[in-house]
Structure formats: C-alpha cells, structure tokens
Design a protein around this motif. Structure first.
Motif, PDB file in Angstrom:
ATOM      1  N   THR A   1      -0.661   4.294  -2.822  1.00 49.12           N
ATOM      2  CA  THR A   1      -1.954   4.968  -2.769  1.00 49.12           C
ATOM      3  C   THR A   1      -2.689   4.740  -1.456  1.00 49.12           C
ATOM      4  O   THR A   1      -3.783   5.258  -1.263  1.00 49.12           O
ATOM      5  CB  THR A   1      -2.863   4.448  -3.894  1.00 49.12           C
ATOM      6  N   GLY A   2      -2.114   3.949  -0.565  1.00 51.74           N
ATOM      7  CA  GLY A   2      -2.834   3.630   0.671  1.00 51.74           C
ATOM      8  C   GLY A   2      -3.677   2.382   0.531  1.00 51.74           C
ATOM      9  O   GLY A   2      -4.169   1.855   1.513  1.00 51.74           O
ATOM     10  N   ALA A   3      -3.829   1.892  -0.702  1.00 54.31           N
ATOM     11  CA  ALA A   3      -4.530   0.625  -0.920  1.00 54.31           C
ATOM     12  C   ALA A   3      -3.532  -0.383  -1.465  1.00 54.31           C
ATOM     13  O   ALA A   3      -2.517  -0.018  -2.051  1.00 54.31           O
ATOM     14  CB  ALA A   3      -5.672   0.814  -1.900  1.00 54.31           C
TER      15      ALA A   3
ATOM     16  N   SER B   1       0.838  -1.198   0.000  1.00 58.89           N
ATOM     17  CA  SER B   1       0.000   0.000   0.000  1.00 58.89           C
ATOM     18  C   SER B   1       0.875   1.250   0.000  1.00 58.89           C
ATOM     19  O   SER B   1       0.406   2.333   0.328  1.00 58.89           O
ATOM     20  CB  SER B   1      -0.928  -0.010   1.220  1.00 58.89           C
TER      21      SER B   1
END
Lengths: 455, 245
Positions: A287-289, A284
């Motif tokens: 993008t944090g995902a 992640s």
C-alpha cells in the motif's frame, strides 16, 4: 494495573519489581525443570536463595611462559561468568583461604565452608601450557557435603591463545550454571549488532560479555535490524541498496551474503519464527505504507498480516510461534500490539506514551520493550526498558537512568537483556532481568540494535 | 430641645466671626527668591557607530553662565559631536538662583566589518533540468511524529504539483525523513508514511503516480545533526529528487 502503576510510581514500582523477580524465577525456571530434573543439582543447603559461590584462582600447572598470562585471562573470565549468571552470590576473593587448590586433594573443605568465605560451592582447578597447547582441569565442589563433595569434574584442551582461554572459561562456567541453575547460561551465545566503526553501519558480532567483536557484513551503505536465525547459521537484516531497503541474508556457513527475494517498496525489521521456517517483516510493498508480512524463511510467498499505516518491528512468541508482537502508530504515537500469527485478534498491549521495539522472552511469557512512558511536550527523550508479563499486563521498569534506551533483546536463558543506550554515547549494555549487573559491552564507534542468539 | 438649638446658633456665629477675621489678615511682605536655574541636555541619537555623529541639544532657564565641559556655550543651543569613544557630556548652568548640572551620554559602537557591497546578481536562468527542478520543487516539513501534510506544506506541494504536471515524463523520488528522537525502526515506518503522504497529495493534484517513487530514510540520513528543535524540524521532511527526465 497499569493505571495504578502510574499513580503510585515509585512505591508501586518496588512492590511490582519484587513481584516480577518472583515471576521471573517461577516462569523462567519451572517450565524447564521437568525436562531437566535429573540434571539439577540437589543437595547442600540451597533452598531458593542465591548459592554462595567461590571461584578460586586456578593453579599454574606448568612453567611455560604462556601459562601465567593465559591463567589470568581464564580466572578473570570464569569469575565474571559466574558473577554474570544471575543465580550466584559470589564470595569476594579477599575472603578466600590462603593457598590455591589445584587438585581435589589440595582443597580444605572447612576453610571454604566456614566463615569468612562461608561458601556453598567452590570452583577450582589447574591450567598449564605445554607445546602451544593449553590444558585445563576444573572441578566444582559442594564444600558443605564432605561425604561426597564433587559436583563436576571437567578437562579441556585447546590451542594456547587468549581467545581459547576465554572460551574454556565460558564452557566451564556454562557447565556449572547448567548443573546448578537447570539451564545453560549465555556464556557461549553471540550478540549481533549494528556498528558504524568502519564509517558505515554494518552488522557486527561479539561474545555475550562484549569480547571477540568482529565485523560480519561489508555492505558499504547502511545495514539495520540484524536478526540471527534460531540455529545460528544465517543472519537476516535490512540493507539499503541504491534505490530501496531490502531484506538481506548472510550465511555463516558460506561466510557471505546469499540471495534473498527483492520486494517493491521498503522492507524492514525481519523476525524469525523459533522453528526457523518463517520470517515476519515490515514492508511497504502493498500500500505504500509499512505493514507486517509473513513469508517462508526463503522469502517466498509474502502474505500481508496487518493494515495499519506505520506497522514495524514484528517478533514471534518463540514458545508457540502462534503470536506476533509488533509496533504500530495507527492511533498516533507508536504502541506495542500482539496478534495471532495469521493477523487476526490484534490487541494493543501498551496504553500510553511511545512504546517500541518489543522482544519476546524465550519462555513466551514476557515482553521487553522500550517506552517513553509519560510522553508529552517538554518530556521528550527519556526512553527506558520495561518488561511486561503478557498474561497479567503487569509492567516493571528495568532501566532508570533517563536517556534513550532501546532495542532490548533476551538472552537464551531468559535471565539477561541486552539493549542500546545513549547514556555514554550510543552503546550496547546488558543487564540481568531483575535490573542488576548493568554493564557496558561496546566502546568503539556508535553501536545499536543488539540481537541475542537463541543458543 | 430649646437649649440644643441655641447652642448650635452660637457655634455657627463663632464660626462666621472666625472666617471674617482670617480674611481681613494681610500677608507679610518678603523679597522674592531668585528664580530657580534649570538645565536639560540630550543627545540624539544616544548611540552611534564610530565615525557617525550625534546632536547634543540643551536648554537652560535663569542662568547667567552656561558651559559645556568647561567651554562657554549659549543658554540654549545645539551642537554636532562625533566622539571616537563613548562620551558623557556635562552641561553646567549657573545663575542667581543657584546652579544646575545636566549630562547626556553618546554611546559609540564599533562599525561592522566592512563587507563588499553585494553585486546585484540576477539568478541565472537554470541550465540543467536538475537546476530547474531544484528551483521549482521544494521540500516539505512535518510536525513531530506526524505524517499528515501541514497547511504550509499543502501550498508547497501544490506548487510542486504544477511544476511536475508541466514536465510529464520526469520521475521523482520522494525521500521521507525523521528527527533523531524516535526509534530507528519506527522512524523508517514513519518516514515511509511521510513520503507516501506527499505522493498521495501530488497524485490527487493530478501528477501521475508512475512518476513518483517513495523511499524512507528514517533517521539514517539527517541533514542537520544538532539536538534542538530547529534541527529536528529540518530533519522532519520530505525531500524531492529528480531521478530521470
């Protein structure tokens, strides 16, 4: 094809299953044949049907008190190995003629080749302990070829321990399987897995048949997703540090964890290219995902390949390293996708249900994965192992017991699959790729995420 | 035709005659039967805890002799009872018109084990920042295999955002988790996205992105271990932890 399979479930499954068995034999063995053609055993009456194999108990060669117990270990291991190979029809020991042939001059070919044993091949020999050393002589005879019966003759010398008796049996079985089946069996391979038996999830290893289980990592937090390098020297896994999940690397040469770059965010599910130069993983960091990244095996230069929001569990096509299969929840429930190794040409290969944990077969043609095929309210929980022929998208079901079966991993010979199942607690099982020879390998603690070495 | 008409007239005439004769008939005189005896009995409430009492109420008509379990009572009346065990009361009413019975049951249940009366204790004012944080920032919950913020979670996150905006400089870790049913690796990705959903919501609500760190625990750190929907729901959450202040 898939729709049809759903409509005519059990009937279609049987036909399809038979087709896959044929496909497995064809794709599994033919590509290997040209390279090893000279090594193939030609002769006897075998023409595609399983070879009828007998494994006589070895004859004790010395009166040392260790001979008898080690011989028992050896005989049990050899018979199980040949039985597990998936290419033999084992003749039950109750049909064997009286007397134990310990040497070539002892064996009466007719007694073995005629009914009731009606064997094509007989493995036999002798085992003796002298001065703390074990010595084994083993032969493989084609008993229907009296003019020239000897196919193999081997000698082994090791320290007299049960571990070594097992190892010698594995080696001899592997010689037999290589000679008669064209490629080595998995008898000398290792399976890496996660066990919580110490109170923490750590990486453990064991022999292909569940023997010799021992702890690898001592992280003391949570280790997940072990993946052995193609040369067997390093183990990549994901470990929980005090603030994040990081990729970690264990060196078997050094017997300890070695440095690996830290990345922002969570870093999960490593996968080796079969040449050992690249590692794909989920992170992640961008993008944090969770998305799929590709880096050098050192961890240098991670490059993002996907833009899904829940991408995880990459695995290379080991034949070409040109494709990566992975899991994504980008359209809802997780599905299996295949893309080129540069991230282009993404294709979804499962069309329904909850599909995770792809494992690419050594020959590059099949994907095993875990699938809740008919997913919906009220039918949660039943995940089974399926195998897909990637070219035709034809799918067969390998496990049928209900319960949750997950994390399939192919044996190096492509004839076996190891997986985790909760059918008797969370444990590790192996099965032949035709669905037979199901056996439980672990029994202590909870064990999961098996990963089979590539040799 | 003519014949038919005459026939109908005859029928009508006979009918009229019959009616006249019936009306003139007098009823036979017999002695009146004694009025029937009636009796009702009820208990209110029908179920009591041991030590409490219930009221029996009864009424009868046309009865000369009324008794309750052998004791003579008024024809109509009520009485308070406090049986120690479940008891059925019998009312017996007798008169010239016969006898009538009625019953009513008072069910007696054991009193609850006495609990000390809760001493009203006002929530003490938070002492530490962690306590203040825990009282004002709540977990949010997700639907199965979903990472979008539910309507109920939006309200919670809005309150969380107001508190966090009032405490700039506090750093928060958002921990996304999943229930046990999904696959280990996919659940890590799903938990990651759950944590990120909350982070994005808080940032849109004005919380500084620098104050928010996310981590996924997948299904590795369940708060509840039973295999039922209640427990699964508890595990499908984002938990908020104050990591520096």
């Amino acid at each position: 094809m898939l729709k049809q399979a759903n409509a005519k479930k059990s009937e279609g499954m049987k036909t399809r299953f038979a087709l896959l068995v044929v496909a497995l034999l064809v794709v599994g063995l033919l590509p290997v044949a040209p390279a090893n053609a000279q090594d193939w055993y030609k002769g006897g009456t075998n023409s595609g049907a399983p070879i009828r194999m007998a494994a006589a108990d070895f004859k004790p060669a010395t009166g040392d008190p260790q001979t008898q117990p080690l011989n028992t270990v050896f005989n049990t291991t050899l018979f199980n190995d040949l039985d597990n190979a998936g290419i033999f029809e084992m003749v039950a020991k109750s049909f064997y003629p009286a007397g134990t042939p310990g040497y070539p001059q002892d064996i009466k070919l007719d007694a073995w080749s005629n009914p009731p044993p009606n064997a094509a091949m007989v493995a036999f020999g002798n085992l003796g302990v002298t001065g703390g050393k074990i010595s084994v002589q083993g032969w493989l005879f084609d008993v229907k070829n009296p003019a020239s019966p000897q196919v193999l003759g081997q000698q082994y010398n090791e320290d007299a321990t049960p571990e070594m008796a097992r190892l010698i049996a594995h080696r001899f079985a592997n010689e037999i399987i290589t000679r008669l089946g064209g490629i080595p069996g998995p008898m000398l391979s290792k399976i890496y897995f996660i066990s919580d038996r110490t109170g923490h999830k750590e990486v453990w290893q064991m022999d292909y048949d569940g023997g010799g289980q021992q702890q690898v990592t001592k992280l003391g937090s949570i280790a997940l997703s072990p993946r052995i390098s193609p040369d067997g020297s390093r183990l990549a896994f994901s470990g929980l540090t005090k603030d994040s999940w990081q990729m970690m690397m264990y060196s078997f040469d050094l017997g300890r964890a070695v440095a690996f770059p830290r990345f922002p965010g969570g870093n999960y599910s490593p996968a080796w290219s079969s040449d050992g130069t690249k590692i794909a993983f989920a992170s992640s960091m961008g993008t944090g995902a969770s998305e799929i990244y590709l880096a050098d095996a050192s961890g240098a230069g991670p490059k993002r390949l996907t833009t899904g929001k829940t991408d995880i569990s990459p695995v290379f096509n080991p034949k070409t390293n040109a494709q990566i299969a992975f899991v994504s929840g980008r359209t809802g429930l997780p599905q299996v996708y295949v893309m080129d190794a540069d991230g282009s040409n993404v294709q979804r290969v499962t069309d329904q249900g909850y599909a995770v944990s792809p494992s690419w077969s050594p020959n590059g043609l099949l994907l095993a994965f875990s699938w809740v095929r008919k997913y919906g309210p009220g039918v949660l929980g039943g995940a089974d192992i399926y195998v897909m022929d990637i070219a035709s998208r034809q799918i067969v079901q390998l496990t049928h017991d209900g319960g949750r079966n997950d994390f399939p991993s192919w044996s190096p010979d492509g004839r076996h699959i190891v997986f985790q199942s909760n059918r008797s607690g969370e444990q590790i099982w192996s099965v032949l790729a035709d669905g037979t020879h199901l056996q439980q390998l672990t029994r202590t603690g909870r064990n999961s995420q098996p990963n089979w070495s590539t040799h | 035709m003519n014949y038919l008409k005459r026939y109908w007239l005859l029928v009508l005439g006979l009918l009229a005659l019959t009616l006249l004769v019936s009306c003139g008939k007098k009823p036979v005189k017999t002695p009146p039967p004694p009025p029937p005896v009636t009796a009702t009995l009820s208990a209110n409430p029908g179920s009591i805890q041991r030590g409490q009492s219930a009221t029996l109420t009864w009424s009868t008509t046309n009865a000369d002799d009324v008794n309750m379990d052998g004791n003579k009572v008024d024809p109509n009346g009520s009485q308070s009872v406090s049986p120690s065990d479940t008891t059925t009361y019998h009312l017996h009413a007798k008169g010239g018109g016969g006898a009538q019975d009625a019953t009513a049951t008072v069910t007696v249940t054991a009193p609850p084990t006495p609990t000390p009366a809760p001493t009203p204790r006002p929530t003490p004012p938070p002492v530490t920042d962690e306590q203040l944080f825990a009282q004002n920032v709540s977990d949010i919950y997700f639907d199965y295999d979903k990472s979008d913020v539910r309507a109920d979670a939006q309200a919670t996150l809005s309150r969380n955002a107001e508190f966090l905006k009032a405490h700039p400089g506090w750093k928060v870790q958002i921990e996304g988790s999943c229930d046990e049913r999904g696959s280990t690796e996919y659940n890590l990705a799903l938990g990651e996205r759950r944590a990120d959903s909350a982070k994005q919501f808080l940032v849109r609500a004005g919380v500084s992105a620098d104050a928010l760190k996310t981590i996924s625990y997948g299904k590795e750190k369940p708060v509840c271990s039973a295999s039922n929907e209640d427990c699964w729901q508890q595990n499908r959450h984002d938990h908020f932890v104050l990591i520096s202040h």
